[in-house]
Design an enzyme around this catalytic site. Structure first.
Site, PDB file in Angstrom:
ATOM      1  N   GLY A 250       0.823  -1.216   0.000  1.00 35.81           N
ATOM      2  CA  GLY A 250       0.000   0.000   0.000  1.00 35.81           C
ATOM      3  C   GLY A 250       0.851   1.258   0.000  1.00 35.81           C
ATOM      4  O   GLY A 250       0.534   2.256  -0.669  1.00 35.81           O
ATOM      5  N   ASP A 251       1.936   1.235   0.747  1.00 32.66           N
ATOM      6  CA  ASP A 251       2.840   2.402   0.809  1.00 32.66           C
ATOM      7  C   ASP A 251       3.498   2.621  -0.554  1.00 32.66           C
ATOM      8  O   ASP A 251       3.661   3.762  -1.010  1.00 32.66           O
ATOM      9  CB  ASP A 251       3.935   2.178   1.863  1.00 32.66           C
ATOM     10  CG  ASP A 251       3.360   1.766   3.205  1.00 32.66           C
ATOM     11  OD1 ASP A 251       2.198   2.114   3.474  1.00 32.66           O
ATOM     12  OD2 ASP A 251       4.058   1.082   3.973  1.00 32.66           O
TER      13      ASP A 251
HETATM   14  N1  LIG Z   1      -1.794 -10.459  -3.950  1.00 28.76           N
HETATM   15  C1  LIG Z   1      -1.535  -9.401  -4.736  1.00 28.76           C
HETATM   16  N2  LIG Z   1      -1.389  -9.555  -6.073  1.00 28.76           N
HETATM   17  C2  LIG Z   1      -1.140  -8.505  -6.881  1.00 28.76           C
HETATM   18  N3  LIG Z   1      -1.025  -7.236  -6.437  1.00 28.76           N
HETATM   19  C3  LIG Z   1      -1.158  -7.006  -5.102  1.00 28.76           C
HETATM   20  C4  LIG Z   1      -1.412  -8.062  -4.176  1.00 28.76           C
HETATM   21  N4  LIG Z   1      -1.500  -7.540  -2.933  1.00 28.76           N
HETATM   22  C5  LIG Z   1      -1.306  -6.206  -3.078  1.00 28.76           C
HETATM   23  N5  LIG Z   1      -1.107  -5.878  -4.382  1.00 28.76           N
HETATM   24  C6  LIG Z   1      -0.895  -4.550  -4.959  1.00 28.76           C
HETATM   25  O1  LIG Z   1      -0.595  -3.615  -3.946  1.00 28.76           O
HETATM   26  C7  LIG Z   1      -1.633  -2.633  -3.845  1.00 28.76           C
HETATM   27  C8  LIG Z   1      -1.882  -2.294  -2.386  1.00 28.76           C
HETATM   28  O2  LIG Z   1      -2.218  -3.481  -1.716  1.00 28.76           O
HETATM   29  P1  LIG Z   1      -3.233  -3.542  -0.483  1.00 28.76           P
HETATM   30  O3  LIG Z   1      -3.016  -4.879   0.142  1.00 28.76           O
HETATM   31  O4  LIG Z   1      -4.609  -3.249  -0.950  1.00 28.76           O
HETATM   32  O5  LIG Z   1      -2.729  -2.329   0.414  1.00 28.76           O
HETATM   33  P2  LIG Z   1      -2.316  -2.259   1.958  1.00 28.76           P
HETATM   34  O6  LIG Z   1      -0.891  -2.785   2.000  1.00 28.76           O
HETATM   35  O7  LIG Z   1      -2.401  -0.822   2.281  1.00 28.76           O
HETATM   36  O8  LIG Z   1      -3.292  -3.123   2.711  1.00 28.76           O
HETATM   37  C9  LIG Z   1      -2.840  -3.236  -4.554  1.00 28.76           C
HETATM   38  O9  LIG Z   1      -3.697  -2.241  -5.059  1.00 28.76           O
HETATM   39  C10 LIG Z   1      -2.161  -4.057  -5.652  1.00 28.76           C
HETATM   40  O10 LIG Z   1      -1.756  -3.242  -6.728  1.00 28.76           O
HETATM   41  O1  LIG Z   2       1.519   2.164  11.636  1.00 30.69           O
HETATM   42  P1  LIG Z   2       0.766   0.894  11.380  1.00 30.69           P
HETATM   43  O2  LIG Z   2      -0.615   1.116  10.872  1.00 30.69           O
HETATM   44  O3  LIG Z   2       0.817  -0.032  12.573  1.00 30.69           O
HETATM   45  O4  LIG Z   2       1.494   0.142  10.200  1.00 30.69           O
HETATM   46  C1  LIG Z   2       2.865  -0.127  10.280  1.00 30.69           C
HETATM   47  C2  LIG Z   2       3.229  -1.207   9.326  1.00 30.69           C
HETATM   48  O5  LIG Z   2       2.786  -0.854   8.032  1.00 30.69           O
HETATM   49  C3  LIG Z   2       3.845  -0.981   7.084  1.00 30.69           C
HETATM   50  O6  LIG Z   2       4.300   0.314   6.792  1.00 30.69           O
HETATM   51  C4  LIG Z   2       3.343  -1.687   5.848  1.00 30.69           C
HETATM   52  O7  LIG Z   2       2.193  -1.017   5.360  1.00 30.69           O
HETATM   53  P2  LIG Z   2       1.349  -1.515   4.115  1.00 30.69           P
HETATM   54  O8  LIG Z   2       1.542  -2.996   3.988  1.00 30.69           O
HETATM   55  O9  LIG Z   2      -0.054  -1.085   4.424  1.00 30.69           O
HETATM   56  O10 LIG Z   2       1.886  -0.774   2.912  1.00 30.69           O
HETATM   57  C5  LIG Z   2       4.940  -1.763   7.788  1.00 30.69           C
HETATM   58  O11 LIG Z   2       6.221  -1.393   7.335  1.00 30.69           O
HETATM   59  C6  LIG Z   2       4.712  -1.451   9.239  1.00 30.69           C
HETATM   60  O12 LIG Z   2       5.075  -2.512  10.071  1.00 30.69           O
END
Ligand SMILES: Nc1ncnc2c1ncn2[C@@H]1O[C@H](COP(=O)(O)OP(=O)(O)O)[C@@H](O)[C@H]1O
Ligand SMILES: O=P(O)(O)OC[C@H]1O[C@](O)(COP(=O)(O)O)[C@@H](O)[C@@H]1O
Length: 317
Positions: A250-251
């Site tokens: 997500g980041d």
């Molecule tokens: N299993 C996956 N397969 C393909 N792309 C992924 C997958 N998981 C995450 N992504 C990519 O990373 C982006 C952010 O993932 P997401 O899991 O929704 O965010 P977060 O880490 O904030 O929960 C998605 O919109 C997609 O592009």
């Molecule tokens: O501050 P929060 O919400 O606890 O999230 C921290 C965690 O999120 C992350 O930044 C990863 O975030 P995403 O998978 O949502 O991109 C990790 O590096 C970290 O451990």
């Protein structure tokens, strides 16, 4: 200048555990450690694109020192404000057939730390972008957070918010240029489950009506949807691939979106690059590298959903 602000950074301790058994001694096959925290991850991907940025974070103790060392090693321009007590979080990421995470509570910021943070924020102006990323740390309650948002707003700084729950909800009144909840964070914000096209769009409209300018909702393996400032709705599906470590996906998406928007002023290209970055990170052990990102970018398409509601219905179901 782009500033990423991580109020509760971490070391991310990634352990490969094939079959996790509750209540038993589990042994991991391998371990890795990364500087974690949402803003630092955004900064690392911005650096991949060669976009100048500075990472601001709060840190404490031996783990804070290690975060500092790792950020130096990775060439991230940063300033950490050290707290007098406690230690920065060590967040556990268990990788197996499923991904399980345990994120710590972290240390508590005192008045001196908050004062120093505000001094830094006070130097920002209307040419700057501040991305507030991740959870609030202890010691920053909602009224302190409101004063931080209000300070940035009064300086004309462009605000990006990648937070959850109350912090995200409270930030909407400050008209963030972009918010990036994932689907479950959007459900929490909206206080209702999302099962359909109409519900997804209504939840995004809820954010928009509360003054978020652009609402980017990431859907994991299903890609992402954007409701832009002109109420146009776009969708980009994610490429298929083997997930190695989706921490930071997500980041990465946020950094890619911002980079492409700055370079093109196109929300479609921004969404496409966001998905490319997110997926490239999910398919990598660590955060994505530029070459991997660009190879996924080439294969992606963005669709306008305004006149194609049935297509969005497929995505959500
Ligand atoms: N299993 C996956 N397969 C393909 N792309 C992924 C997958 N998981 C995450 N992504 C990519 O990373 C982006 C952010 O993932 P997401 O899991 O929704 O965010 P977060 O880490 O904030 O929960 C998605 O919109 C997609 O592009
Ligand atoms: O501050 P929060 O919400 O606890 O999230 C921290 C965690 O999120 C992350 O930044 C990863 O975030 P995403 O998978 O949502 O991109 C990790 O590096 C970290 O451990």
């Amino acid at each position: 200048m782009i500033y990423t602000i991580t109020l509760n950074p971490s070391l991310d301790y990634v352990m490969m555990v094939n079959e996790l058994k509750n209540g038993e001694t589990n042994r991991s096959q391998a371990e890795k450690i990364y500087p974690g925290g949402k803003g630092f991850n955004v900064s690392r991907i911005l650096n991949e694109f060669g976009i100048a940025n500075k990472a601001i974070g709060l840190a404490a103790g031996f783990s804070g020192l290690e975060i500092d060392r790792l950020l130096n090693e990775k060439g991230i321009d940063h300033e950490l404000i050290f707290m007098a007590e406690g230690f920065s979080r060590i967040n556990i990421k268990l990788k197996g057939s499923e991904e399980t995470e345990i994120n710590g509570a972290g240390p508590k910021a005192d008045a001196m730390v908050i004062k120093r943070l505000k001094q830094i924020l006070d130097t920002m102006n209307e040419d700057d972008t501040a991305a507030l990323c991740g959870s609030l740390c202890q010691g920053i309650d909602s009224s302190t957070f409101a004063s931080i948002l209000s300070l940035l707003k009064s300086k004309g700084v462009r605000l990006i918010v990648d937070m959850s729950n109350e912090a995200l909800l409270n930030s909407l009144a400050y008209e963030p240029w972009l918010i990036k909840p994932n689907l479950s964070e959007l459900c929490e914000l909206w206080k209702r489950p999302i099962h359909s096209l109409n519900e997804l769009r209504d939840a995004m409209m809820f954010c928009s009506q509360r003054k978020a300018q652009n609402v980017l909702v990431s859907l994991g393996k299903d890609g992402a949807v954007l409701l832009d400032e002109q109420q146009r709705l776009y969708y980009c599906s994610a490429p298929a691939g083997e997930v190695k470590n989706s921490v930071g996906a997500g980041d990465s998406m946020l950094a890619g979106f911002l980079t492409a928007y700055m370079q093109s002023q196109s929300y479609e290209k921004a969404l496409r690059m966001g998905v490319a970055c997110g997926s490239a990170t999910a398919f990598n052990d660590d955060l994505a590298k530029l070459k991997q990102i660009m190879s996924y970018y080439e294969g992606l398409n963005v669709r306008s959903l305004n006149a194609d509601e049935s297509r969005l219905a497929e995505i959500v179901e």
